[in-house]
Motif scaffolding. Sequence first.
Motif, PDB file in Angstrom:
ATOM      1  N   GLY A  74       0.808  -1.214   0.000  1.00 24.37           N
ATOM      2  CA  GLY A  74       0.000   0.000   0.000  1.00 24.37           C
ATOM      3  C   GLY A  74       0.837   1.257   0.000  1.00 24.37           C
ATOM      4  N   VAL A  75       1.886   1.292   0.811  1.00 23.54           N
ATOM      5  CA  VAL A  75       2.766   2.464   0.839  1.00 23.54           C
ATOM      6  C   VAL A  75       3.459   2.643  -0.510  1.00 23.54           C
ATOM      7  N   ALA A  76       3.947   1.551  -1.089  1.00 26.72           N
ATOM      8  CA  ALA A  76       4.614   1.634  -2.389  1.00 26.72           C
ATOM      9  C   ALA A  76       3.679   2.180  -3.455  1.00 26.72           C
ATOM     10  N   THR A  77       2.460   1.657  -3.505  1.00 30.11           N
ATOM     11  CA  THR A  77       1.506   2.106  -4.511  1.00 30.11           C
ATOM     12  C   THR A  77       1.092   3.549  -4.285  1.00 30.11           C
ATOM     13  N   GLY A  78       0.801   3.900  -3.037  1.00 31.21           N
ATOM     14  CA  GLY A  78       0.396   5.264  -2.752  1.00 31.21           C
ATOM     15  C   GLY A  78       1.462   6.274  -3.099  1.00 31.21           C
ATOM     16  N   ALA A  79       2.708   5.982  -2.752  1.00 36.95           N
ATOM     17  CA  ALA A  79       3.797   6.913  -3.044  1.00 36.95           C
ATOM     18  C   ALA A  79       3.983   7.093  -4.542  1.00 36.95           C
ATOM     19  N   ALA A  80       3.920   6.010  -5.301  1.00 38.32           N
ATOM     20  CA  ALA A  80       4.107   6.116  -6.745  1.00 38.32           C
ATOM     21  C   ALA A  80       2.913   6.762  -7.424  1.00 38.32           C
ATOM     22  N   THR A  81       1.715   6.465  -6.932  1.00 39.08           N
ATOM     23  CA  THR A  81       0.505   6.967  -7.569  1.00 39.08           C
ATOM     24  C   THR A  81       0.402   8.483  -7.494  1.00 39.08           C
ATOM     25  N   VAL A  82       0.947   9.077  -6.438  1.00 40.71           N
ATOM     26  CA  VAL A  82       0.920  10.538  -6.325  1.00 40.71           C
ATOM     27  C   VAL A  82       1.559  11.187  -7.547  1.00 40.71           C
ATOM     28  N   PHE A  83       2.601  10.550  -8.108  1.00 43.02           N
ATOM     29  CA  PHE A  83       3.368  11.173  -9.179  1.00 43.02           C
ATOM     30  C   PHE A  83       2.934  10.735 -10.574  1.00 43.02           C
ATOM     31  N   VAL A  84       2.460   9.505 -10.731  1.00 39.33           N
ATOM     32  CA  VAL A  84       2.213   9.004 -12.086  1.00 39.33           C
ATOM     33  C   VAL A  84       0.762   8.627 -12.330  1.00 39.33           C
ATOM     34  N   GLY A  85      -0.140   8.859 -11.383  1.00 38.14           N
ATOM     35  CA  GLY A  85      -1.528   8.491 -11.597  1.00 38.14           C
ATOM     36  C   GLY A  85      -1.780   7.037 -11.253  1.00 38.14           C
ATOM     37  N   PRO A  86      -3.050   6.619 -11.270  1.00 41.34           N
ATOM     38  CA  PRO A  86      -3.402   5.313 -10.718  1.00 41.34           C
ATOM     39  C   PRO A  86      -3.341   4.145 -11.683  1.00 41.34           C
ATOM     40  N   LEU A  87      -3.131   4.367 -12.972  1.00 39.83           N
ATOM     41  CA  LEU A  87      -3.235   3.250 -13.908  1.00 39.83           C
ATOM     42  C   LEU A  87      -2.014   3.216 -14.805  1.00 39.83           C
ATOM     43  N   SER A  88      -1.198   2.199 -14.680  1.00 38.80           N
ATOM     44  CA  SER A  88      -0.034   2.083 -15.553  1.00 38.80           C
ATOM     45  C   SER A  88       0.238   0.634 -15.955  1.00 38.80           C
ATOM     46  N   PHE A  89      -0.177  -0.336 -15.126  1.00 44.98           N
ATOM     47  CA  PHE A  89       0.067  -1.759 -15.335  1.00 44.98           C
ATOM     48  C   PHE A  89       1.535  -2.138 -15.215  1.00 44.98           C
ATOM     49  N   VAL A  90       2.397  -1.184 -14.777  1.00 46.40           N
ATOM     50  CA  VAL A  90       3.792  -1.531 -14.520  1.00 46.40           C
ATOM     51  C   VAL A  90       3.880  -2.562 -13.402  1.00 46.40           C
ATOM     52  N   GLY A  91       3.008  -2.443 -12.398  1.00 42.50           N
ATOM     53  CA  GLY A  91       3.006  -3.405 -11.309  1.00 42.50           C
ATOM     54  C   GLY A  91       2.601  -4.797 -11.740  1.00 42.50           C
TER      55      GLY A  91
END
Length: 658
Positions: free
Chosen positions: A572-589
């Motif tokens: 959750g922390v990893a996703t939240g931190a990254a999502t702030v900068f690149v938005g919620p949808l990338s499928f990189v994960g």
Amino acid sequence: MTPVLRFWLPLAAVLAAGLWLVAALQALPWADWPGLPLRPGAMSLNQILLGFGLMPRGMIALLAGAALGLSGAILQAVLRNPVADPTTLGISSGAQLALVLATILSPDLLAEGRWPVAMTGAGLAAALVLAIGARRAFAPVTMVIAGMLVGMTASAIAAAVTLAQGQYLLSLVIWNGGSLVQQDWSGVRALALVLALGGIAAALLARPLRVLSLGAEGAAGLGMNVALVRLAAVALAVWIAASVSAELGLIGFVGLAAPALARTLGARDMVQVLTLSPLIGALILSVCDGAVLLVAGASGEMFPTGALTGLLGGPLLIWLLPRLRGSTPPGTEAAEGPAPRLSRPGRLLWALAGALVAAVVVLVWIGRVPGGWAVLDWQSFRAFLPMRLPRLIAAASAGAALAVAGAILQRLTANPLASPEVLGVSGGAALGFAAVIFALPAPGALMLNAGTIAGAILALALVAAFVSRREMPSERILLAGIAVSALASSVLSAMMAAGDARAWAILGWLSGSSFTVGTGGALALAAVALMLWASALAARRWLGVLPLGAGVAGGLGLPLRNARLALILLAGVATGAATVFVGPLSFVGLMAPHLSRRMGLARPEHHVTGAALIGAGLMLAADFGARMAGFPYELPLGLFASLIGAPWLIWLMMRSGR
């Protein structure tokens, strides 16, 4: 009709009629209502608004709800899937994307009306989902996962393209939300014809669908052409759903709710379900629209009805999950074949790290200028370095964080299709970001980060709590996450469609961009990514044992509850931190951990490290494409990441059926 139906249906009809009547009386007293026939030349402005606005709106809510209920009932019958509907199978989102692209890129295609364009988009989306499902014998779980992910991708691209065209922004956002606003009776006539023809066709298909409910083998044994019946039924359902999308926009989950409620209220055979589902769908949409009109009359705020109906989808999908049949998870390692295992993975990891550093140097040094591509000289390089380096660091760090989160989730669920986007973590992060934007007058970076991380952790905790109580197999975890994503998307749609100025900030962030990242933010995100990577390495024993199953992990002395809680918090922390900068949808994960595993990085520490390096590289590629494809204008980073991720996802799901 059962006693339950005799009680609830009239009650719902009275409620729908009462809400509409209250809204109509708020707009114009009964004594001033116009008489029939309606003649605009002899009517006042308020009478025209009632007779050609509110009255057709009430009728079209009934017709559209009935059409979506019928479409959902047909899809659920032909696919033998209780959570199939135009929303969960991506049909409505396909129509939405086609109409948005036509409106912005080629308006001439709309000269003959929106229907042909909507049919094309809906048909392509349905064909893609069915092609994936056919490889798994149309297993319910596979169909829903494929449909929801195709729909999520289509919606993300539509949002990004909409954002790039400011002159269409407000109208497209409201239309995408499913607005029932009417200016005349033409839409009522069109949908009445669709419903009449669709009802006749459904009546003709009722008997074949009843036979098909015995199963494909049993139906074929009775002499039925199963492929032809499936094609005819799906084509009918797609046509009905696309017609509603062309007329009104995206209205979600009515087709899911209506047949489910029909069966819950006592409908058993095919004729009863096909008859009651349109009736219940009409009442659902009419009640929702009446509630919207009532709120608008009291507060003056109007938002599309489709945004409200979407709020039904997440909870309803979660409620229906235990009733799903079919437990084969698409994309399992067994179905893909054994993953290779390198004897010396260190060489590959160092090669990936070297390639990443080289990519950063190259991307800083080259670029586009008005005259074309150029390699910067030393002076220009020094001038551009402070501008380019922070966003490259931010993009790479966000990609690494998402990849670490994806690797953790794939090992936690023992399913290689798990990722922050699929499990609802990104949707929860987006909702947390939006909540801070709306709750605080001028939120700073710290509050936005905190809200986004809290939303991500809460979403993943909800999914984990739901699944742990029921001990469901891993593919049910994916569906629970998709349900949370659907709920978060619906709330965001309601927020944005209200027309508030803060909605534009949310819409811009949803498409993803690293343009505004400064040096401090980039270094902070890099520090977070390194910390998360180190934490994942520290938890490598947990990550190695959990995919073996709860029984084996418990037998080896693993503290299951604490391990799962810690890994959920980490993801959750990893996703939240990254999502702030690149938005919620990338499928990189989704992509990076899978690529890492297929390269032979099998041990947890190697798998996580390789995924982080690959994720950083993928996000750097997306950032470069976002900057260069639309030069001199910057396109959304999330769009490019999705364009990389969507083909990969489709290939992965198609391959998993072999």
